[in-house]
Design a protein around this motif. Structure first.
Motif, PDB file in Angstrom:
ATOM      1  N   SER B 567       0.852  -1.195   0.000  1.00 15.10           N
ATOM      2  CA  SER B 567       0.000   0.000   0.000  1.00 15.10           C
ATOM      3  C   SER B 567       0.874   1.225   0.000  1.00 15.10           C
ATOM      4  N   GLU B 568       0.314   2.275  -0.529  1.00 17.11           N
ATOM      5  CA  GLU B 568       1.044   3.541  -0.527  1.00 17.11           C
ATOM      6  C   GLU B 568       0.137   4.631  -0.011  1.00 17.11           C
ATOM      7  N   GLY B 569       0.642   5.467   0.802  1.00 16.77           N
ATOM      8  CA  GLY B 569      -0.131   6.618   1.291  1.00 16.77           C
ATOM      9  C   GLY B 569      -1.328   6.193   2.108  1.00 16.77           C
ATOM     10  N   MET B 570      -2.340   7.058   2.068  1.00 20.30           N
ATOM     11  CA  MET B 570      -3.509   6.807   2.886  1.00 20.30           C
ATOM     12  C   MET B 570      -4.434   5.829   2.199  1.00 20.30           C
ATOM     13  N   GLU B 571      -5.159   5.092   3.030  1.00 22.74           N
ATOM     14  CA  GLU B 571      -6.124   4.147   2.477  1.00 22.74           C
ATOM     15  C   GLU B 571      -7.526   4.559   2.879  1.00 22.74           C
ATOM     16  N   LEU B 572      -8.394   4.516   1.889  1.00 23.90           N
ATOM     17  CA  LEU B 572      -9.786   4.913   2.105  1.00 23.90           C
ATOM     18  C   LEU B 572     -10.641   3.663   2.191  1.00 23.90           C
ATOM     19  N   THR B 573     -11.494   3.602   3.188  1.00 23.63           N
ATOM     20  CA  THR B 573     -12.457   2.509   3.248  1.00 23.63           C
ATOM     21  C   THR B 573     -13.854   3.089   3.082  1.00 23.63           C
ATOM     22  N   LEU B 574     -14.524   2.636   2.033  1.00 24.33           N
ATOM     23  CA  LEU B 574     -15.898   3.078   1.816  1.00 24.33           C
ATOM     24  C   LEU B 574     -16.821   2.138   2.575  1.00 24.33           C
ATOM     25  N   TYR B 575     -17.848   2.672   3.173  1.00 23.07           N
ATOM     26  CA  TYR B 575     -18.733   1.841   3.983  1.00 23.07           C
ATOM     27  C   TYR B 575     -20.154   2.348   3.834  1.00 23.07           C
ATOM     28  N   SER B 576     -21.083   1.600   4.374  1.00 26.76           N
ATOM     29  CA  SER B 576     -22.461   2.086   4.355  1.00 26.76           C
ATOM     30  C   SER B 576     -22.929   2.300   5.782  1.00 26.76           C
ATOM     31  N   LYS B 577     -23.710   3.355   5.962  1.00 23.27           N
ATOM     32  CA  LYS B 577     -24.213   3.683   7.289  1.00 23.27           C
ATOM     33  C   LYS B 577     -25.530   2.953   7.516  1.00 23.27           C
ATOM     34  N   VAL B 578     -25.803   2.588   8.757  1.00 26.01           N
ATOM     35  CA  VAL B 578     -27.065   1.895   9.014  1.00 26.01           C
ATOM     36  C   VAL B 578     -28.262   2.779   8.675  1.00 26.01           C
ATOM     37  N   GLY B 579     -28.063   4.063   8.688  1.00 28.30           N
ATOM     38  CA  GLY B 579     -29.186   4.945   8.409  1.00 28.30           C
ATOM     39  C   GLY B 579     -29.451   5.152   6.934  1.00 28.30           C
ATOM     40  N   MET B 580     -28.457   4.968   6.092  1.00 27.29           N
ATOM     41  CA  MET B 580     -28.679   5.319   4.696  1.00 27.29           C
ATOM     42  C   MET B 580     -28.431   4.168   3.735  1.00 27.29           C
ATOM     43  N   GLY B 581     -27.643   3.202   4.117  1.00 25.63           N
ATOM     44  CA  GLY B 581     -27.401   2.056   3.250  1.00 25.63           C
ATOM     45  C   GLY B 581     -26.805   2.473   1.932  1.00 25.63           C
ATOM     46  N   ASP B 582     -27.394   1.965   0.834  1.00 29.06           N
ATOM     47  CA  ASP B 582     -26.830   2.292  -0.474  1.00 29.06           C
ATOM     48  C   ASP B 582     -27.407   3.580  -1.042  1.00 29.06           C
ATOM     49  N   GLY B 583     -28.255   4.250  -0.290  1.00 28.87           N
ATOM     50  CA  GLY B 583     -28.724   5.566  -0.713  1.00 28.87           C
ATOM     51  C   GLY B 583     -30.028   5.555  -1.480  1.00 28.87           C
ATOM     52  N   GLN B 584     -30.666   4.401  -1.632  1.00 32.13           N
ATOM     53  CA  GLN B 584     -31.912   4.432  -2.399  1.00 32.13           C
ATOM     54  C   GLN B 584     -33.042   5.106  -1.638  1.00 32.13           C
ATOM     55  N   GLN B 585     -32.891   5.251  -0.338  1.00 31.20           N
ATOM     56  CA  GLN B 585     -33.931   5.956   0.419  1.00 31.20           C
ATOM     57  C   GLN B 585     -33.435   7.333   0.875  1.00 31.20           C
ATOM     58  N   ALA B 586     -32.573   7.936   0.061  1.00 32.97           N
ATOM     59  CA  ALA B 586     -31.975   9.207   0.491  1.00 32.97           C
ATOM     60  C   ALA B 586     -33.016  10.304   0.662  1.00 32.97           C
ATOM     61  N   ASN B 587     -34.180  10.148   0.024  1.00 28.67           N
ATOM     62  CA  ASN B 587     -35.189  11.204   0.221  1.00 28.67           C
ATOM     63  C   ASN B 587     -36.193  10.837   1.299  1.00 28.67           C
ATOM     64  N   ASN B 588     -35.764  10.003   2.220  1.00 26.10           N
ATOM     65  CA  ASN B 588     -36.613   9.675   3.351  1.00 26.10           C
ATOM     66  C   ASN B 588     -36.191  10.525   4.550  1.00 26.10           C
ATOM     67  N   PRO B 589     -37.024  11.476   4.956  1.00 28.17           N
ATOM     68  CA  PRO B 589     -36.597  12.403   6.008  1.00 28.17           C
ATOM     69  C   PRO B 589     -36.293  11.720   7.344  1.00 28.17           C
ATOM     70  N   TRP B 590     -36.981  10.635   7.642  1.00 28.97           N
ATOM     71  CA  TRP B 590     -36.683   9.941   8.896  1.00 28.97           C
ATOM     72  C   TRP B 590     -35.240   9.460   8.899  1.00 28.97           C
ATOM     73  N   LEU B 591     -34.813   8.942   7.740  1.00 30.73           N
ATOM     74  CA  LEU B 591     -33.455   8.402   7.675  1.00 30.73           C
ATOM     75  C   LEU B 591     -32.420   9.508   7.647  1.00 30.73           C
ATOM     76  N   GLN B 592     -32.769  10.607   6.990  1.00 30.71           N
ATOM     77  CA  GLN B 592     -31.814  11.713   6.968  1.00 30.71           C
ATOM     78  C   GLN B 592     -31.578  12.236   8.380  1.00 30.71           C
TER      79      GLN B 592
END
Lengths: 537, 1035
Positions: B567-592
């Motif tokens: 590895s070189e330099g910094m490593e980024l780990t992408l993850y999903s939050k329990v509140g938003m997941g993959d983002g298909q419910q991004a327009n759900n105000p409860w989840l936001q």
């Protein structure tokens, strides 16, 4: 429309007036006579004119106010009657005023004629069978699905015997067989039987093996009777009733006009008399003003000078003002007596009173839900598929009904409104699917912040509907009986013993609580029924 | 006696030169009141034609008009059904079993409907597998009523008719039949037997069909590894309840790892029973929910995780795997290996590393251990995506080989890292069409948008795990002119069948066997594997373990490959939050508005970075005067892709030289303005690999966060979260590890429970509700938070209001970091302070979380104190106590003094600052008729100016009581539930009646681990907690 409302209003005034104490009446009349006797008394004349002025002002103010109210009602479709007693008092005062000048309207009142319901015994003109017995049998066995002159679940049966004979060439024997076992005939493939069966949506006719041929003869005799006279009689009665109601409307107008005229004349007369008397007095050299001047200190001045009295009086005024202001404020938002005009004139009196239909037949969800539920129109149609016209009173409508316009035709018209709403094609006995939901005006409006559950009170506590909703079975138009205020709820919870018998839920808690309070019966309050959160969440 | 203590609210106050602080000290209102704007300008004032008299006229008129208008009550209409549907009784809720299978979340659930409106999601307790709804699934009912949904089919963005779509597609299909161009389907994972059959039928008719399954967040590595080993493209299942030792390499199994759903089994194993509980060792880079729950957490950069896994395999296999890991990690791995060997088949190893080699090694380790928690016989089907096929499809589209592209449940323009390529490629497709419920990035670039059903309007089925089937049934008629994908395909195939008939056909022929369809539909779930068989399958597994030599050699290659990761330099780990997941419910105000369980930040995603790296880069997090949290902005570059202005959260526990960024944010098309939050992390998702080499650069400016919790540590206040270790728990008396706090009475220290200011009431009659919260079972997942929202009509207030600490959550899950390495260390440190100076500096230090802190979650709602401080200060008696133990709140009585909120030691009371319903300033869901359909009719919608708080779901307890009364029976244990206890599939929240001796909650109350929050205050709460026990046993 507005004017019609206006008339309605005056009609109601007459009703109130009628029920007004007769003695009061006489007193008023006597008073009036005595006034006439003392006519020459100048002071009285002055007094009378001042009364007249006040009454006139009162009267016109009231008219303006009422016309406004009527206007409101037109807009909001509601008839809100807070302080009904008060209003009737005001009405009373007005009529006292009116009576001062009129007595001939009384003549009008007694002239209400009772329309004679044409009582005609149906003339039986059929050789075999007894049409009277037949009618009884018909009503017992056939009327659920058949009518004489219209299609229902089954065909119309007027002159069925001759019709079958002439059109289909089927004799009485066929009818006997059909009535006793229609299914058998259909399965045996009788052509007309199959045709009829298919024509009426394959609704199987109940077999009547118990009916003897004689019975059937009687029924046929009834069906063959000349188009039953009572029907015509009812129509005739209805027509007269309609006429009566119309004419009563006209008389009302006339009365109103006459009243106004007389009123105006009297006012004119009094003014003229007053002027004349003054002139006479002047001519006789009597100074009217002197009478006043001769008096000592006027009462009001004496009153004003006594500071203690003024103080007591103002305290009294303030207190009573506050009392009435409080009373007035407290009735804001309380719609007791709220009696809106509904899109269909549904009479609880006819359904729950005359026909003794159990409340929860229609309001079935009251048993299981927080809502009592306004019945869906299909519930109405359970009965009204076959009850297509109102023939409630065999004697015809009473005079009271007529005065209100509640004739049989009126009710039948309301049933047609139901058919229109639910999309029922009477001709073909079919739903058209073209429905217009009925927008009832909600009478009992609990605020959103209060939670009330019908099933708790109806199923668990076993409280009668009438306890809160009043004598529904007597209500021609449904109105709000109870104030539905929190105090009213709480009071009942304090006073009412909870129905805990045979309910396993309460066993443990009842035992513990009755020991704690040392009582056998528990009120809702003792069970925690007064806690805020039980109703507000 | 002057005190030299300095009281301070904020670190910044200690700096005398801070201008903001000085200004705030002098001036209560730092911003000018803008009177000058309308009074300052003399000219406009004098020019105005409105004079004083006019003004009075207006005022007079409007007062008169208002009072007149108030005279008449409104007329309320009541419209009954024309024909009342069977089984609908107004006022009574109906429940239907259905399934959510949206490609990311799969679960068998129950839907509560009122008068035909779905209003709440509940767990399906009949389901053995996947019967638990997480926060997103709980919130999905609100997405049904999303006012931004498309309401009918669109053609190039313009409204069209279904007839047009049908005709166009059918014509195109006819043209493509027997052509050499592909008919391509790009869809989500369905895991649906009927949909598979449907697509097979379609392929039979059109042999040039190409079905590509695409998961936005890919599990391709795990799928490929499993396929290589077991010959089926599926995911191994893990029953963590059976595991005594869980070793995880970056597998966020309490979050969304491999579709999630592992928390319930995990929690069961985590509650100490008979002195035993499972041990959990976790290697990861970001601080995940799972890492936060681990007994031992080792922060490791992604490349090091691979090496560590390789080293572990070497240790277990007694082979020599050389790695360049540092000694500390090697020691940790030695220990783990020893424990694994000792635990044998009671241990399990899981991995979330996006690397086929790593996944193969994990499968091999589990086989080697003959792990009983590992199940490859009956795998899970809820991830099917094939990244190679997706890439190939885009290539084919580019070369014009695709004649028609039909998409369903995917949004490639948002989720593909190479979205631009896709946009270009899709132009070369003759006919492109997507099923979608919303206007989104993809529908923008294609020709036809087929308005799709929400899952609550659809028929469907799913096989979540082999042999475990689940049915989806509509709970409401389509709200709009929409059609579901499968139904449309049937229509386009010229079939007369409805999809319902098609599913029924599939089930009756292939699945149900002897069992009835109606029962399956009623239950929502159907299992072809009996419980006994499930037990046996493990036996079969352990026997069937055999490896051929070829497998072993390839495995060794895999291990060597892992060991040599560079590895070189910094490593980024992408993850999903329990509140938003993959983002298909991004327009759900409860989840936001749902705060992330770890950072407690809502309405955003952000870069998580360790304190050390932040210091190096000069990045800060700071609290500003109004209590909000601000963070620096950075520019990140991955493989040439640059995202600028990414806000930074300094995350304790983040491995050094790593950063984390969550998916699911940064959507902009078809969204309301306020919902457009965060940055799109998919742009960095190269090769569908969640770890990327990254470079970070500081940008100018600060970002404003909406953070629900600003204090990060407990500062040694051990009586809020009590913890102990398994060893002490097993060996010592509970007075030692769970002492009752003492107070001074007549100068003598006595237990706080023995002193009381108040007279106690007799609460032994009737019901008395208590709630038990087990800190060992609580994973902090937050399903209860959303369930509470849905049940109690809790309003969404928006980012700006949350920033002002005006969030309305009735139930919050506090998260605390330890300041020392452990909470125990905090307590010791605090107790050893001597003198004011030392405690001042000491507490200052303790405000900062440790580099790799211990973490504890604590759900806090109204504690329903029997001696409630709030009740005594209410001037209008709006809040009062009931004999059932609930603290009542009469909103219509409340005048909004907020004395109660001030006097509440638990800070659980929420003030309604604004009218949140019917208010376009709060454009979330309560201001439109559609969004209001989710409102629970049994709970008041509060107006402004009142305090509100948890009611222990009194509407639910009252309903239970009424049902029992109506049926004339006593209430059984388990009947009383609240929204949160119902939603908690982990058994952390248990609710019941303590006057019922047989109830579970009584047993829990009598346990040694029971304690009350802030017992020393003497409030006698009806909510109690269970001491958290950590299994720190290293041997």
């Amino acid at each position: 429309m507005l004017f019609q409302r206006f008339l309605d209003f005056y009609k109601s005034i007459f009703l109130i007036f009628k029920s007004y104490n007769l003695t009061l009446f006489r007193i008023i009349i006597n008073y009036k006579l005595s006034i006439v006797k003392d006519f020459q008394n100048k002071v009285n004349v002055v007094f009378l004119t001042s009364i007249l002025k006040t009454v006139m002002i009162l009267f016109f103010a009231r008219m303006v106010k009422l016309s406004c109210q009527n206007f409101d009602r037109n807009i909001f479709n509601m008839k809100k009657v807070p302080y009904r007693a008060q209003i009737s008092n005001i009405f009373g005062i007005q009529f006292v005023a009116l009576l001062l000048f009129t007595n001939f309207i009384l003549a009008q009142d007694s002239a209400t004629s009772e329309p004679e319901a044409a009582q005609s015994t149906s003339e039986v003109t059929v050789a075999e069978g007894d049409a009277v017995k037949g009618k009884q049998l018909f009503n017992q066995n056939c009327a659920a699905c058949h009518a004489l002159n219209r299609k229902m679940t089954g065909p119309a049966l007027a002159n069925v015997e001759t019709r079958l004979l002439e059109d289909e060439g089927l004799d009485k024997e066929w009818l006997y067989a059909w009535i006793k076992n229609s299914q058998g005939m259909i399965s045996s493939g009788d052509a007309y039987a199959v045709k009829i069966y298919n024509e009426y949506n394959e609704a199987a006719m109940t077999a009547f093996p118990t009916l003897s041929n004689g019975d059937i003869d009687n029924i046929l005799a009834y069906t063959a009777a000349t188009p039953p006279a009572p029907v015509q009689a009812v129509v005739a009665a209805g027509e007269t009733a309609g006429g009566a109601s119309n004419s009563s409307g006209i008389t009302n107008e006339v009365i109103l006009g006459a009243l106004l005229l007389v009123f105006a004349l009297l006012v004119m007369m009094l003014i003229l008399v007053n002027i004349t008397l003054r002139r006479i007095a002047e001519a006789n050299g009597i100074a009217v003003e002197k009478a006043k001047a001769e008096k000592g200190l006027p009462i009001w001045k004496a009153f004003a000078q006594n500071q203690f009295l003024v103080l007591v009086f103002s305290i009294f005024l303030l207190l009573s003002g506050a009392y009435y202001a409080y009373g007035w404020m407290m009735q804001v938002g309380v719609d007791q007596g709220y009696e809106p005009i509904q899109p269909i004139h549904y009479s609880h009196k006819i359904h729950a009173g005359d026909n003794k239909i159990e409340c929860k037949y229609c309001h079935s969800s009251a048993r299981v839900s927080k809502h009592s539920g306004i019945p869906a129109l299909n519930v109405c149609m359970n009965c009204h598929k076959s009850i297509y016209e109102y023939k409630g009173n065999p004697e015809g409508p009473t005079s009271d009904d007529l005065a209100n316009g509640y004739t049989n035709e009126f009710y039948t018209g309301e049933i047609k409104k139901l058919y229109q709403a639910v999309g029922w094609d009477e001709e073909n006995q079919k739903y058209t699917g073209d429905s217009k939901p009925v927008e009832w005006v909600r009478i009992h409006n609990l605020p959103d912040l209060a939670y009330f559950n019908h099933s708790q009170h109806v199923s668990v506590a076993g409280i009668e509907c009438q306890t809160c909703h009043g004598p529904v079975e007597e209500m021609e138009i449904m109105y709000q009986f109870a104030p539905l205020t929190m105090g009213w709820c709480i009071n009942c919870h304090r006073e009412t013993n909870v129905n805990i018998e045979d309910n396993a839920y309460y066993e443990k808690i009842h035992k513990a609580l009755s020991e704690k309070y040392g009582v056998e019966k528990l009120t809702a309050a003792q069970l925690g029924g007064l806690e805020c959160g039980k109703c507000h969440y | 006696m002057a005190s030299n203590k300095i009281y301070w609210k904020n670190e910044a106050e200690l700096n005398p030169n801070d201008s903001i602080v000085q200004k705030l000290k002098q001036n209560e209102f730092p911003e000018e009141i803008p009177v000058d704007e309308f009074l300052g300008d003399k000219k406009t004032l004098s020019d105005s034609s409105t004079n004083r008299r006019d003004f009075l006229k207006y005022v007079g008129f409007s007062t008169a008009a208002a009072s007149l208008a108030a005279c008449e009550g409104p007329v309320i209409k009541s419209i009954p059904y024309v024909v009342q549907p069977e089984r609908i009784v107004p006022g009574v809720a109906n429940y239907y079993a259905t399934t959510i299978a949206n490609g990311f979340d799969f679960a068998s659930i129950l839907i509560k409907t009122r008068e035909g409106r779905p209003i709440k999601v509940e767990n399906n307790k009949d389901a053995h597998i996947g019967g638990n709804a997480n926060a997103r699934i709980q919130a999905s009912v609100l997405s049904l009523y999303d006012s931004t949904r498309i309401q009918g089919p669109l053609s190039n963005g313009e409204p069209a008719e279904w007839d047009l779509l049908d005709a166009t597609v059918k014509a195109k299909l006819a043209a493509l039949k027997n052509s050499d161009k592909q008919i391509a389907f790009l869809t989500q994972t369905y895991a649906s037997p009927s949909t598979s059959r449907l697509i097979n039928d379609f392929s039979a008719e059109y042999p040039n069909t190409n079905h590509v399954t695409y998961d936005a967040i890919s599990a391709d590595a795990a799928l490929t590894a499993f396929e290589a080993k077991y010959g089926e493209r599926a995911l191994a299942d893990y029953d963590l309840e059976k595991a005594e030792l869980i070793v995880s390499f970056n597998a966020d199994f309490l979050g969304d790892w491999q579709g999630g759903g592992y928390d319930s089994g995990y929690s069961k194993g985590r509650v100490p029973k008979k002195g035993k509980m499972s041990r959990h060792v976790h290697f990861e880079a970001n601080m995940s929910l799972t890492g936060a729950n681990a007994d031992k957490r080792i922060p490791l950069a992604p490349s090091d995780q691979k090496k560590a896994l390789a080293a572990l395999y070497g240790k277990l296999n007694n082979s020599n795997v050389g790695t360049d890991l540092n000694e500390e990690v090697i020691n940790a791995i030695d220990q783990v290996a020893a424990q694994l060997k000792k635990a044998g088949s009671n241990a399990v190893v899981v991995s979330g590393i996006d690397d086929v080699n790593a996944q193969m090694v994990v499968l091999a380790i589990n086989e080697m251990l003959t792990s009983s928690a590992f199940d490859a016989e009956a795998p899970k089907y809820i991830r099917q995506g094939n990244t190679k096929a997706v890439d190939q499809l885009i290539a084919d589209m580019n070369t014009g080989k695709v004649g028609m592209l039909i998409m369903d449940g995917v949004n490639p323009m948002y989720t593909l890292p190479n979205a631009a390529d896709f946009a270009e490629a899709v132009q070369k497709v003759d006919l492109s069409l997507a099923f979608s419920t919303n206007w989104n990035e993809t529908t923008e670039v294609i020709q036809f948008t087929a308005a799709s059903n929400h899952y609550l309007e659809s028929w469907g089925d799913a096989q979540i795990k082999k042999g475990h089937y689940s049915l989806m049934q509509p709970t409401i008629k389509e709200l709009f002119d929409t059609r579901q994908f499968q139904q449309a395909i049937l229509t386009w195939m010229g079939s007369e069948l409805s999809y319902y008939d098609y599913i029924k056909e599939t089930w009756t022929t292939d699945i149900l066997g002897e069992s009835g369809w109606n029962k399956a539909l009623h239950d929502g779930v159907f299992s072809t594997i009996s419980d006994a068989a499930m037990q046996n399958s493990d036996m079969v597994m352990s026997q069937g373990e055999s490896q051929n030599t070829e497998g072993t050699t390839s495995l060794m290659a895999a291990v060597q490959g892992l060991a040599k990761t560079s590895s070189e330099g910094m490593e980024l780990t992408l993850y999903s939050k329990v509140g938003m997941g993959d983002g298909q419910q991004a327009n759900n105000p409860w989840l936001q508005e749902f705060p992330d369980p770890i950072t407690r930040v809502a309405w955003d995603n952000y870069l998580t970075i360790s304190k050390a790296d932040a210091n190096t880069l000069g990045l800060v997090n700071e609290n500003v005067a109004n209590g909000g949290l601000d963070g620096s902005l950075v520019k990140i570059t991955v493989n040439g892709v640059v995202i600028d202005n990414v806000p930074v959260i300094i995350q304790p526990g983040q491995a050094k030289n790593t950063i984390g960024l969550s998916f699911g944010y940064g959507r902009s098309v078809g969204m309301k303005d306020e919902m457009q939050t965060g940055v799109n992390a998919y742009a960095l998702y190269n090769n569908f690999n969640a770890t990327q080499a990254v470079s970070v650069e500081k940008s100018s400016g600060m970002h404003e966060f909406a953070c629900h919790q600003l204090q990060n540590t407990l500062m040694g206040r051990g009586d809020i979260i009590k913890e102990t270790t398994l060893e002490i728990f097993n060996t010592k008396d509970h007075h030692e590890w769970n002492p009752v706090p003492e107070v001074s009475l007549n100068h003598q220290e006595v237990p706080a429970t023995s002193v009381d200011l108040w007279d106690s009431f007799d609460r032994s009659i009737g019901h008395h509700f208590n709630m038990s919260i087990d800190l060992n079972a609580c994973t902090g997942c937050g399903a209860c938070v959303i369930a509470c929202h849905a049940e109690n009509n809790v309003p969404v207030v928006g980012k700006q209001e949350v920033r002002k600490s005006r969030d309305m959550h009735w139930l919050r899950i506090d998260r605390y970091y330890s300041s020392e390495d452990t909470f125990e260390g905090d307590n010791i440190k605090k107790d050893e302070f001597s003198g004011p100076l030392e405690s001042k500096t000491g507490f200052e230090e303790m405000e900062r979380a440790a580099e790799n802190p211990q973490i504890a979650f604590q759900p806090v709602m109204c504690q329903h104190c029997n001696h409630a401080p709030c009740e005594t200060v209410c001037p209008v008696a709006a809040t009062s106590h009931s004999r059932q133990g609930q603290n009542h709140m009469a909103y219509n009585r409340c005048v909004g003094t907020r004395y109660c909120a001030n006097n509440c030691p638990y800070k659980v009371r929420r003030f309604n600052w604004f009218l949140y319903n019917n208010n376009d300033e709060f454009d979330f869901h309560m201001n439109n008729d559609l969004g209001k359909m989710v409102i629970n009719p049994d709970v008041t919608v509060r107006s402004r100016g009142v305090i509100e708080k948890c009611s222990l779901c009194i509407q639910m307890t009252q309903k239970t009581i009424l049902d029992a009364k109506r049926e004339g029976r006593a209430i059984e244990d388990g009947e009383f539930q609240t929204a949160c206890s119902n939603a908690c599939s982990n058994g952390a929240i248990v609710f019941g009646d303590i006057n019922d001796e047989k109830s579970q909650v009584v047993a829990l109350k009598e346990e040694d681990r029971m304690y009350h929050l802030l017992e020393s205050v003497g409030t006698k709460p009806n909510v109690f907690y269970h001491v958290k026990v950590r299994n720190t046993n290293e041997a």
